[in-house]
Scaffold this active site. Structure first.
Site, PDB file in Angstrom:
ATOM      1  N   GLN A 199       0.841  -1.199   0.000  1.00 24.67           N
ATOM      2  CA  GLN A 199       0.000   0.000   0.000  1.00 24.67           C
ATOM      3  C   GLN A 199       0.876   1.249   0.000  1.00 24.67           C
ATOM      4  OE1 GLN A 199      -3.639  -0.342   0.537  1.00 24.67           O
ATOM      5  NE2 GLN A 199      -3.555   1.721  -0.285  1.00 24.67           N
ATOM      6  N   PHE A 200       1.441   1.602  -1.158  1.00 23.90           N
ATOM      7  CA  PHE A 200       2.336   2.748  -1.220  1.00 23.90           C
ATOM      8  C   PHE A 200       1.621   4.053  -0.877  1.00 23.90           C
ATOM      9  CE2 PHE A 200       0.517   3.173  -5.414  1.00 23.90           C
ATOM     10  CZ  PHE A 200       0.594   4.535  -5.697  1.00 23.90           C
ATOM     11  N   THR A 201       0.303   4.077  -1.004  1.00 27.04           N
ATOM     12  CA  THR A 201      -0.442   5.312  -0.737  1.00 27.04           C
ATOM     13  C   THR A 201      -0.409   5.714   0.734  1.00 27.04           C
ATOM     14  OG1 THR A 201      -2.544   4.136  -0.526  1.00 27.04           O
ATOM     15  CG2 THR A 201      -1.964   4.968  -2.720  1.00 27.04           C
TER      16      THR A 201
END
Length: 149
Positions: free
Chosen positions: A78-80
């Site tokens: 989940q890079f966000t």
């Protein structure tokens, strides 16, 4: 490294309408990697996850760990989690780790989690994933390596 940890009754992840990972009682981990993260940081985060006592005991107190309840883990990249929304209306992801580093540490975390003996499932790094879960509690924690390590 940032991790959103949700205690779940069950969770699953799909890619292109195909289920690629599913768990029962345990943790759903949304894992974000920054450009300054290392394997040493990942080790400390994994250790913290396994030591957290957030499952209810026979008296209803959050006193049991994942190991104590035989829980399972689903890990989703989940890079966000590294979104910077300070300026404008479009988030910047400049603080997120590059794909090569992020994928390497994501895979490292998954493999380290498996060494504890609990069932570990995972998503597909970089894919457009759909995640479904039943949050138990609800009980959600945000783990930030800047605070833990």
């Amino acid at each position: 490294m940032k991790i959103v940890l949700q205690r779940v009754a069950h969770a699953k992840v799909t890619v292109d309408e195909q289920q690629i990972g599913a768990i029962g009682n345990g943790f759903l981990l949304l894992l974000g990697v920054s450009d300054t993260d290392t394997e040493a940081i990942a080790e400390k985060m994994v250790d913290k996850i396994y030591k957290l006592r957030i499952f209810p005991d026979e008296n209803g107190k959050t006193n049991l760990s994942l190991k104590d309840v035989g829980g399972e883990i689903l890990v989703v990249s989940q890079f966000t989690l590294y979104a910077d929304c300070k300026k404008g209306n479009r988030p910047s992801f400049a603080k997120a780790g590059g794909p090569q580093l992020a994928n390497s540490l994501y895979e490292y975390v998954v493999e380290r989690l498996k060494t504890y003996g609990n069932r570990v499932e995972h998503g597909s790094f970089g894919a457009d994933m759909k995640v479904e879960l039943l949050n138990d509690g609800p009980f959600t924690l945000v783990l930030d390596s800047n605070e833990i390590c």
